[in-house]
Motif scaffolding. Structure first.
Motif, PDB file in Angstrom:
ATOM      1  N   GLN A 104      76.874   1.547  92.720  1.00 60.39           N
ATOM      2  CA  GLN A 104      76.430   1.265  91.352  1.00 60.39           C
ATOM      3  C   GLN A 104      77.301   1.984  90.330  1.00 60.39           C
ATOM      4  OE1 GLN A 104      71.853   1.824  92.055  1.00 60.39           O
ATOM      5  NE2 GLN A 104      72.149   0.838  90.079  1.00 60.39           N
ATOM      6  N   LEU A 105      77.610   3.241  90.617  1.00 61.59           N
ATOM      7  CA  LEU A 105      78.403   4.016  89.666  1.00 61.59           C
ATOM      8  C   LEU A 105      79.826   3.469  89.565  1.00 61.59           C
ATOM      9  CD1 LEU A 105      78.271   6.356  87.751  1.00 61.59           C
ATOM     10  CD2 LEU A 105      78.876   7.903  89.612  1.00 61.59           C
ATOM     11  N   VAL A 106      80.366   2.955  90.661  1.00 61.48           N
ATOM     12  CA  VAL A 106      81.696   2.334  90.606  1.00 61.48           C
ATOM     13  C   VAL A 106      81.674   1.114  89.695  1.00 61.48           C
ATOM     14  CG1 VAL A 106      83.374   1.035  91.973  1.00 61.48           C
ATOM     15  CG2 VAL A 106      82.503   3.212  92.826  1.00 61.48           C
ATOM     16  N   ARG A 107      80.682   0.261  89.858  1.00 60.73           N
ATOM     17  CA  ARG A 107      80.581  -0.925  89.002  1.00 60.73           C
ATOM     18  C   ARG A 107      80.338  -0.518  87.551  1.00 60.73           C
ATOM     19  NH1 ARG A 107      79.581  -5.784  91.683  1.00 60.73           N
ATOM     20  NH2 ARG A 107      78.551  -6.548  89.818  1.00 60.73           N
ATOM     21  N   PHE A 108      79.534   0.520  87.350  1.00 61.17           N
ATOM     22  CA  PHE A 108      79.252   0.978  85.984  1.00 61.17           C
ATOM     23  C   PHE A 108      80.517   1.509  85.319  1.00 61.17           C
ATOM     24  CE2 PHE A 108      77.778   4.260  82.984  1.00 61.17           C
ATOM     25  CZ  PHE A 108      76.980   3.478  82.164  1.00 61.17           C
ATOM     26  N   LEU A 109      81.297   2.309  86.059  1.00 58.39           N
ATOM     27  CA  LEU A 109      82.538   2.843  85.503  1.00 58.39           C
ATOM     28  C   LEU A 109      83.550   1.733  85.228  1.00 58.39           C
ATOM     29  CD1 LEU A 109      83.025   6.086  87.616  1.00 58.39           C
ATOM     30  CD2 LEU A 109      82.600   5.942  85.160  1.00 58.39           C
ATOM     31  N   ARG A 110      83.546   0.720  86.081  1.00 55.22           N
ATOM     32  CA  ARG A 110      84.443  -0.409  85.808  1.00 55.22           C
ATOM     33  C   ARG A 110      84.063  -1.092  84.512  1.00 55.22           C
ATOM     34  NH1 ARG A 110      83.812  -6.115  84.883  1.00 55.22           N
ATOM     35  NH2 ARG A 110      85.915  -7.012  85.145  1.00 55.22           N
ATOM     36  N   ASN A 111      82.772  -1.310  84.292  1.00 48.18           N
ATOM     37  CA  ASN A 111      82.322  -1.947  83.056  1.00 48.18           C
ATOM     38  C   ASN A 111      82.610  -1.074  81.840  1.00 48.18           C
ATOM     39  OD1 ASN A 111      81.352  -4.151  84.520  1.00 48.18           O
ATOM     40  ND2 ASN A 111      79.316  -3.268  84.744  1.00 48.18           N
ATOM     41  N   VAL A 112      82.440   0.242  81.991  1.00 47.77           N
ATOM     42  CA  VAL A 112      82.744   1.148  80.884  1.00 47.77           C
ATOM     43  C   VAL A 112      84.236   1.095  80.548  1.00 47.77           C
ATOM     44  CG1 VAL A 112      82.776   3.560  80.172  1.00 47.77           C
ATOM     45  CG2 VAL A 112      80.795   2.662  81.371  1.00 47.77           C
ATOM     46  N   THR A 113      85.073   1.049  81.569  1.00 51.03           N
ATOM     47  CA  THR A 113      86.516   0.976  81.337  1.00 51.03           C
ATOM     48  C   THR A 113      86.894  -0.316  80.624  1.00 51.03           C
ATOM     49  OG1 THR A 113      86.864   2.269  83.359  1.00 51.03           O
ATOM     50  CG2 THR A 113      88.763   1.112  82.456  1.00 51.03           C
ATOM     51  N   GLN A 155      88.834   6.170  89.848  1.00 54.47           N
ATOM     52  CA  GLN A 155      89.570   6.414  91.084  1.00 54.47           C
ATOM     53  C   GLN A 155      88.828   7.404  91.979  1.00 54.47           C
ATOM     54  OE1 GLN A 155      93.392   8.245  90.539  1.00 54.47           O
ATOM     55  NE2 GLN A 155      94.203   7.435  92.438  1.00 54.47           N
ATOM     56  N   ILE A 156      88.237   8.435  91.395  1.00 57.63           N
ATOM     57  CA  ILE A 156      87.485   9.416  92.180  1.00 57.63           C
ATOM     58  C   ILE A 156      86.276   8.768  92.846  1.00 57.63           C
ATOM     59  CG2 ILE A 156      86.069  11.506  92.013  1.00 57.63           C
ATOM     60  CD1 ILE A 156      87.950  12.479  89.823  1.00 57.63           C
ATOM     61  N   MET A 157      85.548   7.934  92.122  1.00 57.72           N
ATOM     62  CA  MET A 157      84.344   7.319  92.691  1.00 57.72           C
ATOM     63  C   MET A 157      84.696   6.240  93.708  1.00 57.72           C
ATOM     64  SD  MET A 157      81.841   8.981  91.826  1.00 57.72           S
ATOM     65  CE  MET A 157      80.798   7.908  92.783  1.00 57.72           C
ATOM     66  N   LEU A 158      85.794   5.552  93.515  1.00 55.20           N
ATOM     67  CA  LEU A 158      86.215   4.588  94.530  1.00 55.20           C
ATOM     68  C   LEU A 158      86.529   5.286  95.846  1.00 55.20           C
ATOM     69  CD1 LEU A 158      88.491   2.138  92.498  1.00 55.20           C
ATOM     70  CD2 LEU A 158      86.391   1.566  93.706  1.00 55.20           C
ATOM     71  N   PHE A 215      76.161  15.285 100.554  1.00 54.11           N
ATOM     72  CA  PHE A 215      77.138  16.300 100.188  1.00 54.11           C
ATOM     73  C   PHE A 215      78.407  15.666  99.637  1.00 54.11           C
ATOM     74  CE2 PHE A 215      75.161  18.935 103.827  1.00 54.11           C
ATOM     75  CZ  PHE A 215      74.029  19.146 103.046  1.00 54.11           C
ATOM     76  N   HIS A 216      78.825  14.571 100.230  1.00 51.23           N
ATOM     77  CA  HIS A 216      80.045  13.912  99.747  1.00 51.23           C
ATOM     78  C   HIS A 216      79.814  13.264  98.375  1.00 51.23           C
ATOM     79  CE1 HIS A 216      82.693  14.366 103.240  1.00 51.23           C
ATOM     80  NE2 HIS A 216      81.615  14.296 103.964  1.00 51.23           N
ATOM     81  N   LEU A 217      78.617  12.748  98.139  1.00 53.63           N
ATOM     82  CA  LEU A 217      78.312  12.204  96.815  1.00 53.63           C
ATOM     83  C   LEU A 217      78.325  13.312  95.772  1.00 53.63           C
ATOM     84  CD1 LEU A 217      77.427   9.922  94.935  1.00 53.63           C
ATOM     85  CD2 LEU A 217      75.066  10.369  95.628  1.00 53.63           C
ATOM     86  N   GLU A 218      77.713  14.441  96.078  1.00 56.43           N
ATOM     87  CA  GLU A 218      77.720  15.566  95.141  1.00 56.43           C
ATOM     88  C   GLU A 218      79.145  16.059  94.887  1.00 56.43           C
ATOM     89  OE1 GLU A 218      73.348  17.532  96.228  1.00 56.43           O
ATOM     90  OE2 GLU A 218      75.184  18.278  97.178  1.00 56.43           O
ATOM     91  N   LEU A 219      79.946  16.106  95.937  1.00 58.42           N
ATOM     92  CA  LEU A 219      81.329  16.544  95.772  1.00 58.42           C
ATOM     93  C   LEU A 219      82.111  15.598  94.866  1.00 58.42           C
ATOM     94  CD1 LEU A 219      83.625  18.461  96.523  1.00 58.42           C
ATOM     95  CD2 LEU A 219      84.038  17.057  98.554  1.00 58.42           C
ATOM     96  N   GLY A 220      81.919  14.296  95.037  1.00 61.70           N
ATOM     97  CA  GLY A 220      82.615  13.339  94.181  1.00 61.70           C
ATOM     98  C   GLY A 220      82.213  13.461  92.720  1.00 61.70           C
TER      99      GLY A 220
END
Length: 605
Positions: free
Chosen positions: A286-295, A334-337, A351-356
């Motif tokens: 969801q966050l990847v799609r959201f960031l794409r729309n924001v971009t 790029q980080i979220m992808l 843990f990997h989600l928090e790290l990203g």
């Protein structure tokens, strides 16, 4: 009668009912009207966008009994249309190629294709998931597909057309289906809920259309499930809880925490989402799609047709787009992808989600390299650091400090890039050119990089002051052997044996050669003065003299006794021939070299 799902209940039965594939339906209708029906078709594209449906409609159109020839739109009421729609037509055979993929099944199909249809005009074979057929089976079908009987038509539907051999594709007409647009899915969902008499919010339908991801069948399947999960009304919250997506406000909160570099808020929000049962993988998607729309909103604006989202979501992405630069959004996307890709095969997904997310927060603290250069650029216009002049034997000559130039404005790479992005091209060139001219007249060095960089001639080195030129000329004139001797001994200070040998030597400067004559044999000199020491001594002498100096060490007086092997190899005739060799003479003139040992290999033979 059993319940029929919406995807089957509202399946198109005419070419005009198919949405989003006008380029395919129009071509097929024109081909039927012109009686240019091909013997082989390949329908490829995304899942759930109408490939098999169009194949059935084409089968009904060419076999419709409402007219004596194929029609552009099937009637839907004759026996052929009814049987094809129900899937029990004798002359329209649908084959699941995923299970009937071997050479034996294709051989049976090839044998059956020789017989004429039982009732209709054409015998039609619809091969679903045709890419599953093996290469051997395709080869068995090759000749039949190239020159089939006049009453046979092959239609192949696939999601992976690249897996079909090129020999097959070249014998068929290939139609590439497109993903259904967001607005088309929304319109279809409105009509269906209206026919089903189910009240639904516009935001709920928009979320269903977005979840369909370009597939009409996926959107209808989720709508069917949403209708069953709610009692009387489709709301945004009910659909969101059904598909397991996080609230849109949570995505906005995450990005606000990122712009504030608040790691604590991010960790608290992730804990709340995990506690509510949300999947880390789904949230990352969801966050990847959201960031794409924001971009996209940042680049093309919130009203761009590239955004396939609802009006409320457009306003939300526009608010987030105002908080970031285009470079920041590209970095975060790029980080979220990368994070979403890693979550697929990681065990500790939380843990990997928090790290990203923490990487995104830390990325806000990074400074562009252009900005760092812009901070350093003004230093280039300040007073130059004085350079130490060598200590002369007669007197100490100090370099006079040039007058400090007035601090003038400089165009840094960061400012030039910002001006280029925020100013039209014509205005940028008109503004930067006078600025460079003013800075050049004031004597300050201007640093401009990128597309706004001026010509190289503007940065030509300025002439040195006359006083400094005189000082350097005087320093070079005072250079002598004793002056260079102190510098060489100082550079070789950690080699005690060599220094003690050179301290009592006789020094002289001949052109570009600094020669030290020592009371030692050639063998001892070679052992005490290796190649590394020669390079250090030559570099020290060259640095002070201002020109290349070759450091040489030679024995004093008559030649010392040499070993028998060396004496036999250094005979006079061999040395004389070596000294007369033009290459050796050239080396001696160019580099100040000397002949130390001569070996005559002809005598050894």
């Amino acid at each position: 009668m059993s319940y029929q799902v919406l995807a089957r209940k509202y399946r198109p039965q005419k070419f005009s009912d198919v949405i989003g594939q006008e380029h395919v339906t129009r071509t097929l209708q024109n081909a039927i009207a012109q009686e240019r029906i091909a013997h082989g078709y390949i329908f490829s594209g995304h899942r759930g966008i109408g490939k098999t449906t169009v194949a059935r409609i084409l089968a009904m159109a060419v076999n419709c009994r409402s007219a004596e020839k194929p029609v552009a739109e099937p009637c839907g009421i004759c026996d052929s249309c009814t049987e094809i729609r129900a899937g029990n037509a004798v002359d329209v055979i649908e084959i699941d190629a995923a299970t009937n993929r071997g050479i034996d099944e294709i051989r049976e199909l090839r044998e059956a294709a020789r017989y004429r249809p039982a009732r209709d005009r054409f015998k039609i074979y619809i091969l679903d998931e045709a890419h599953q057929i093996t290469d051997a089976a395709f080869n068995a079908l090759l000749k039949t597909l190239e020159e089939p009987p006049g009453h046979v038509i092959f239609m192949m539907a696939t999601t992976q057309p690249e897996d079909i051999p090129q020999t097959i594709r070249s014998r068929c007409q290939h139609f590439s289906f497109r993903a259904v647009k967001f607005e088309d899915i929304m319109g279809q969902l409105r009509e269906i809920v209206a026919k089903e008499k189910i009240p639904a919010d516009e935001d709920a339908l928009a979320l269903l259309a977005e979840a369909g991801d370009g597939s009409m069948r996926d959107a209808l399947s989720i709508l069917d499930q949403a209708i069953a999960s709610t009692s009387d009304h489709l709301t945004l919250d009910s659909v969101r809880s059904l598909i397991g997506s996080a609230p849109a406000a949570a995505l906005e909160t995450v990005m606000q925490a990122v712009v504030e570099s608040s790691s604590e808020k991010i960790l608290v929000l992730v804990d709340e989402l995990i506690g509510e049962g949300h999947s880390p993988t789904h949230f990352a998607r969801q966050l990847v799609r959201f960031l794409r729309n924001v971009t996209v909103a940042k680049i093309a604006g919130k009203d761009s047709a590239l955004l396939q989202i609802s009006s409320d979501e457009r306003a939300r992405v526009a608010r987030i787009a105002d908080l970031f630069t285009e470079e920041d959004l590209a970095r975060h996307l790029q980080i979220m992808l990368r994070t979403h890709g890693e979550l697929g095969y990681r065990q500790e997904q939380r843990f990997h989600l928090e790290l990203g997310l923490l990487k995104m927060a830390h990325a806000q603290r990074l400074l562009p390299i252009e900005q760092l250069l812009s901070d350093v650029a003004p230093m280039a216009t300040g007073t130059a650091r004085p350079t130490k002049i060598p200590h002369l034997a007669s007197a100490e000559v100090r370099r006079p400090e040039p007058p400090s130039p007035a601090r003038s404005s400089s165009v840094s790479p960061f400012a030039a890039d910002s001006a280029r992005k925020n100013t039209p091209k014509s205005e940028t060139q008109d503004d930067l050119a006078p600025m460079a001219t003013r800075s050049g007249n004031s004597g300050a060095s201007v640093v401009i990089m990128g597309s706004a960089a001026p010509a190289v001639s503007q940065f030509a080195p300025q002439p040195q002051p006359a006083a400094l030129t005189d000082v350097r000329a005087e320093a070079r004139a005072e250079v002598n052997a004793e002056f260079l001797r102190d510098a060489v001994l100082h550079a070789l200070g950690n080699q005690q044996m060599l220094v003690s040998l050179l301290e009592n030597a006789e020094w002289r400067l001949e052109g570009n050669a600094l020669i030290a004559k020592v009371a030692a044999s050639s063998t001892m000199i070679e052992m005490s003065f290796p190649a590394d020491a020669r390079r250090i001594a030559s570099a020290a002498a060259s640095g002070l003299a201002g020109r290349p100096i070759k450091m040489l060490v030679e024995p004093d007086g008559a030649p010392q006794a040499m070993p028998e092997a060396r004496r036999s190899s250094s005979n006079g005739s061999a040395r004389s021939r070596a000294e007369q060799d033009p290459i050796v003479q050239r080396m001696k003139e160019k580099f100040g070299a000397e002949i130390r040992t001569v070996i005559d290999y002809r005598e050894k033979q």
